[in-house]
Design an enzyme around this catalytic site. Structure first.
Site, mmCIF file in Angstrom:
data_model
loop_
_atom_site.group_PDB
_atom_site.id
_atom_site.type_symbol
_atom_site.label_atom_id
_atom_site.label_comp_id
_atom_site.label_asym_id
_atom_site.label_seq_id
_atom_site.Cartn_x
_atom_site.Cartn_y
_atom_site.Cartn_z
ATOM 1 N N ARG A 25 0.808 -1.230 0.000
ATOM 2 C CA ARG A 25 0.000 0.000 0.000
ATOM 3 C C ARG A 25 0.839 1.277 0.000
ATOM 4 O O ARG A 25 0.391 2.315 0.470
ATOM 5 C CB ARG A 25 -0.985 0.033 1.177
ATOM 6 C CG ARG A 25 -2.161 -0.923 1.029
ATOM 7 C CD ARG A 25 -3.116 -0.491 -0.077
ATOM 8 N NE ARG A 25 -4.136 -1.500 -0.327
ATOM 9 C CZ ARG A 25 -5.367 -1.466 0.170
ATOM 10 N NH1 ARG A 25 -5.733 -0.469 0.914
ATOM 11 N NH2 ARG A 25 -6.209 -2.423 -0.112
ATOM 12 N N ARG A 29 -2.828 6.251 0.355
ATOM 13 C CA ARG A 29 -3.233 7.465 1.050
ATOM 14 C C ARG A 29 -2.269 8.029 2.071
ATOM 15 O O ARG A 29 -2.538 9.068 2.649
ATOM 16 C CB ARG A 29 -4.577 7.214 1.735
ATOM 17 C CG ARG A 29 -5.663 6.931 0.753
ATOM 18 C CD ARG A 29 -6.763 6.175 1.408
ATOM 19 N NE ARG A 29 -6.266 4.905 1.911
ATOM 20 C CZ ARG A 29 -6.992 4.051 2.596
ATOM 21 N NH1 ARG A 29 -8.223 4.338 2.901
ATOM 22 N NH2 ARG A 29 -6.480 2.906 3.004
ATOM 23 N N ARG A 38 -5.490 11.684 -6.745
ATOM 24 C CA ARG A 38 -6.799 11.016 -6.670
ATOM 25 C C ARG A 38 -7.940 12.014 -6.869
ATOM 26 O O ARG A 38 -8.958 11.676 -7.480
ATOM 27 C CB ARG A 38 -6.945 10.338 -5.309
ATOM 28 C CG ARG A 38 -8.167 9.441 -5.192
ATOM 29 C CD ARG A 38 -8.484 9.190 -3.718
ATOM 30 N NE ARG A 38 -9.305 8.035 -3.423
ATOM 31 C CZ ARG A 38 -10.594 7.930 -3.673
ATOM 32 N NH1 ARG A 38 -11.224 8.905 -4.300
ATOM 33 N NH2 ARG A 38 -11.262 6.856 -3.320
ATOM 34 N N ASP A 75 -6.258 -2.338 -8.282
ATOM 35 C CA ASP A 75 -6.902 -3.019 -7.163
ATOM 36 C C ASP A 75 -7.127 -4.471 -7.534
ATOM 37 O O ASP A 75 -7.204 -4.803 -8.720
ATOM 38 C CB ASP A 75 -8.229 -2.350 -6.784
ATOM 39 C CG ASP A 75 -8.585 -2.665 -5.336
ATOM 40 O OD1 ASP A 75 -8.189 -1.895 -4.452
ATOM 41 O OD2 ASP A 75 -9.220 -3.706 -5.086
ATOM 42 N N TYR A 151 -15.132 -11.827 -2.060
ATOM 43 C CA TYR A 151 -15.830 -10.578 -2.435
ATOM 44 C C TYR A 151 -16.983 -10.850 -3.395
ATOM 45 O O TYR A 151 -18.022 -10.190 -3.334
ATOM 46 C CB TYR A 151 -14.857 -9.588 -3.070
ATOM 47 C CG TYR A 151 -13.998 -8.864 -2.062
ATOM 48 C CD1 TYR A 151 -14.554 -7.920 -1.196
ATOM 49 C CD2 TYR A 151 -12.637 -9.111 -1.968
ATOM 50 C CE1 TYR A 151 -13.779 -7.259 -0.264
ATOM 51 C CE2 TYR A 151 -11.854 -8.449 -1.037
ATOM 52 C CZ TYR A 151 -12.425 -7.522 -0.183
ATOM 53 O OH TYR A 151 -11.662 -6.866 0.742
HETATM 54 O O1 CP3 Z 1 0.095 -1.678 -2.637
HETATM 55 C C1 CP3 Z 1 -0.043 -0.696 -3.387
HETATM 56 O O2 CP3 Z 1 0.379 0.419 -3.091
HETATM 57 C C2 CP3 Z 1 -0.698 -0.890 -4.748
HETATM 58 C C3 CP3 Z 1 -2.080 -0.590 -4.826
HETATM 59 C C4 CP3 Z 1 -3.097 -1.512 -4.182
HETATM 60 C C5 CP3 Z 1 -4.393 -1.041 -3.844
HETATM 61 N N1 CP3 Z 1 -5.135 -2.107 -3.449
HETATM 62 C C6 CP3 Z 1 -4.875 0.350 -3.976
HETATM 63 C C7 CP3 Z 1 -5.972 0.796 -3.110
HETATM 64 C C8 CP3 Z 1 -3.064 -2.878 -3.894
HETATM 65 C C9 CP3 Z 1 -1.919 -3.868 -4.004
HETATM 66 C C10 CP3 Z 1 -4.362 -3.237 -3.442
HETATM 67 C C11 CP3 Z 1 -4.744 -4.616 -3.097
HETATM 68 C C12 CP3 Z 1 -6.005 -4.868 -2.401
HETATM 69 N N2 CP3 Z 1 -7.223 -4.283 -2.601
HETATM 70 C C13 CP3 Z 1 -6.180 -5.896 -1.444
HETATM 71 C C14 CP3 Z 1 -5.114 -6.867 -1.012
HETATM 72 C C15 CP3 Z 1 -4.152 -6.278 -0.052
HETATM 73 C C16 CP3 Z 1 -4.683 -6.054 1.325
HETATM 74 O O3 CP3 Z 1 -4.704 -4.892 1.731
HETATM 75 O O4 CP3 Z 1 -5.043 -7.037 1.995
HETATM 76 C C17 CP3 Z 1 -7.514 -5.865 -1.012
HETATM 77 C C18 CP3 Z 1 -8.164 -6.755 0.010
HETATM 78 C C19 CP3 Z 1 -8.170 -4.843 -1.775
HETATM 79 C C20 CP3 Z 1 -9.603 -4.443 -1.728
HETATM 80 C C21 CP3 Z 1 -9.740 -3.057 -1.248
HETATM 81 N N3 CP3 Z 1 -9.380 -1.941 -1.980
HETATM 82 C C22 CP3 Z 1 -10.274 -2.613 -0.006
HETATM 83 C C23 CP3 Z 1 -10.779 -3.537 1.086
HETATM 84 C C24 CP3 Z 1 -10.240 -1.215 -0.013
HETATM 85 C C25 CP3 Z 1 -10.827 -0.286 1.010
HETATM 86 C C26 CP3 Z 1 -10.137 -0.308 2.281
HETATM 87 C C27 CP3 Z 1 -8.820 0.397 2.208
HETATM 88 O O5 CP3 Z 1 -7.805 -0.200 2.582
HETATM 89 O O6 CP3 Z 1 -8.823 1.544 1.797
HETATM 90 C C28 CP3 Z 1 -9.626 -0.809 -1.228
HETATM 91 C C29 CP3 Z 1 -9.339 0.578 -1.659
HETATM 92 C C30 CP3 Z 1 -7.966 0.908 -2.087
HETATM 93 N N4 CP3 Z 1 -7.167 0.160 -2.909
HETATM 94 C C31 CP3 Z 1 -7.250 2.104 -1.760
HETATM 95 C C32 CP3 Z 1 -6.010 2.028 -2.398
HETATM 96 C C33 CP3 Z 1 -4.914 3.049 -2.389
HETATM 97 C C34 CP3 Z 1 -7.812 3.249 -0.924
HETATM 98 C C35 CP3 Z 1 -8.798 3.986 -1.710
HETATM 99 C C36 CP3 Z 1 -8.717 5.473 -1.545
HETATM 100 O O7 CP3 Z 1 -7.944 6.132 -2.250
HETATM 101 O O8 CP3 Z 1 -9.498 5.974 -0.745
#
Ligand code: CP3
Length: 341
Positions: A25, A29, A38, A75, A151
Site C-alpha cells: 500500500r 493514502r 486522486r 486493485d 468478495y
Molecule cells: O500496494 C499498493 O500500493 C498498490 C495498490 C493496491 C491497492 N489495493 C490500492 C488501493 C493494492 C496492491 C491493493 C490490493 C487490495 N485491494 C487488497 C489486497 C491487499 C490487502 O490490503 O489485503 C484488497 C483486500 C483490496 C480491496 C480493497 N481496496 C479494499 C478492502 C479497499 C478499502 C479499504 C482500504 O484499505 O482503503 C480498497 C481501496 C484501495 N485500494 C485504496 C487504495 C490506495 C484506498 C482507496 C482510496 O484512495 O481511498
C-alpha cells in the site's frame, strides 16, 4: 537494464549487498501527493482506469519514500469486474458489488477474463515501466482466487466471510467451478502484466485467515499453486497469505519464489518452515506510530532476525492512511542504511 535490481536478486535467492525494501500500500493514502492525484479522478474506479494517473501514483513512492520497487497502482477487484461483476469503492466503507454470485447459473454467466479486458492496467504498466526508466523493478499483482471469491459472494468486505464460507460447505462443486474460472482469468491477467513490463508478481490472499487448514489447502492454496506454475517460469512470484500462519511450509512447496509474512510470524521459525524460499515482511504497520527510537531498534532487530540474504523487507500488511509520511521514510532509511556484517 535495471539500475537497482536488489528486489529481483533477493526474490531469486541470489546474493545481495543489502536487503531491498518496499511497502504494501505504498501507492496510497499515506502520501498527500496521492490524495492530490486522486482528486483529479471522478471516483476510485475511474482513478484505477486512468493509466496516466495510475502511473503517477505508482512512481510517487519511489521518488518520495526512496523504496527499492514500484508496485502498480490498481486493485484486486478489477478481475471480478472483468469477469462481469462491476464494483464501487464506497468512501470510508470499502468495496461494494451490486451483483453477487449465488449459484451455478451465476457462475456460468461469468466470462473468463483475458488480458485485453484489462487493457487499462496493461497501459498503466507500460507507462510506469517507461517512466521508471530502469530505476527500480515494477511489481504487478492480483488477488488470490479465494480472496476474490469471498468478495464475489459477499458483495463487500465482512468480519467473518460466513456467506463465502457457507458457499464452500453448501455448494463445494460450484465453488470449485468459480475458483477455477477466477484462476484462469488471473493467469491470463498476470501473463498480460508480465508482457506489459511487470518484473515480479505478488498474489494477495488477504482473507486466507478465515479458512480452516484443510479448507485453505483445498479452496485456496490449490489455485494459488496453479498460478505459480503458470507464472514462475516468467518472473518471480511472491505469495502473501495473511493470517495463514499454519500454511508456510505448504506455501513453500509451490513454485513461488518468495513468501510474504504478516507481523504475527516469527522470522526464525518461518525460516525453518520455508525451505530455501525468500521471505518478505513483516513489521507491524502500527510500529510506525511509535517514536523514532523504537522504529529504529525494532526495524534493526527484524533485519538481524531475517538476515541479509533471501529477504525482502516490508511490513506485515499495508500502510494505514493516517501514518506519518516521515516515519514511513525513516523505516525505509533504516533498512537502506543498515550496516550488515
Ligand atoms: O500496494 C499498493 O500500493 C498498490 C495498490 C493496491 C491497492 N489495493 C490500492 C488501493 C493494492 C496492491 C491493493 C490490493 C487490495 N485491494 C487488497 C489486497 C491487499 C490487502 O490490503 O489485503 C484488497 C483486500 C483490496 C480491496 C480493497 N481496496 C479494499 C478492502 C479497499 C478499502 C479499504 C482500504 O484499505 O482503503 C480498497 C481501496 C484501495 N485500494 C485504496 C487504495 C490506495 C484506498 C482507496 C482510496 O484512495 O481511498
Amino acid at each position: 537494464m535495471l539500475k537497482n535490481d536488489l528486489l529481483l536478486r533477493a526474490a531469486r535467492g541470489e546474493n545481495v549487498e543489502r536487503a531491498p525494501v518496499w511497502l504494501m500500500r505504498q501507492a496510497g493514502r499515506v502520501l498527500p501527493e496521492y490524495k492530490a492525484t486522486r482528486a483529479r479522478a471522478k471516483n476510485f474506479v475511474e482513478f484505477v482506469k486512468n493509466p496516466e494517473l495510475a502511473c503517477e501514483v505508482s512512481i510517487q513512492p519511489v521518488d518520495i519514500l526512496g523504496v527499492d520497487a514500484a508496485i502498480i497502482f490498481s486493485d484486486i477487484l478489477v478481475i471480478p469486474e472483468a469477469m462481469g461483476l462491476p464494483y464501487q469503492m464506497i468512501e470510508a466503507k470499502g468495496p461494494w458489488f451490486e451483483k453477487t454470485i449465488k449459484n451455478l447459473a451465476d457462475v456460468e454467466q461469468l466470462k473468463i477474463a483475458q488480458a485485453d479486458d484489462l487493457d487499462y492496467v496493461m497501459k498503466a504498466l507500460q507507462l510506469t515501466k517507461k517512466e521508471l526508466n530502469g530505476r527500480v523493478p515494477l511489481i504487478g499483482f492480483a488477488g488470490a482466487p479465494w480472496t476474490l471469491f469471498a468478495y464475489m459472494i459477499e458483495g463487500s468486505g465482512s468480519k467473518t466471510f460466513s456467506k463465502a464460507k457457507q458457499f464452500l460447505y453448501a455448494q463445494p462443486q460450484v465453488a470449485h467451478a468459480l475458483l477455477e474460472k477466477i484462476t484462469q482469468s488471473t493467469i491470463n491477467y498476470l501473463k498480460g502484466q508480465v508482457n506489459s513490463g511487470a518484473d515480479l508478481l505478488q498474489i494477495f490472499d488477504s482473507w486466507a485467515g478465515v479458512l480452516s487448514e484443510p479448507m485453505y489447502y483445498e479452496f485456496s492454496l490449490h489455485y494459488i499453486s496453479k498460478i505459480c506454475d503458470a507464472l514462475s517460469p516468467l518472473v518471480p512470484v511472491t505469495v502473501f497469505a495473511k493470517d495463514a500462519h499454519f500454511a508456510i511450509q505448504k506455501i513453500s512447496e509451490t513454485n513461488c519464489s518468495a513468501i510474504g509474512l504478516d507481523w504475527t510470524l516469527d522470522p526464525l521459525k518461518s525460516r525453518g518452515q520455508a525451505g530455501n524460499k525468500t521471505l518478505q515482511g513483516n513489521a507491524d504497520p502500527c510500529l510506525l506510530y511509535a517514536d523514532e527510537k523504537k522504529i529504529i531498534s525494532d526495524t534493526q532487530h527484524m533485519l538481524r532476525a531475517f538476515g541479509k540474504q533471501r529477504y525482502i523487507c516490508n511490513l506485515g500488511h499495508g500502510l494505514y492512511p493516517d501514518l506519518d509520511k516521515e516515519k514511513v521514510k525513516l523505516f525505509v532509511n533504516v533498512v537502506k542504511e543498515y550496516k550488515w556484517e
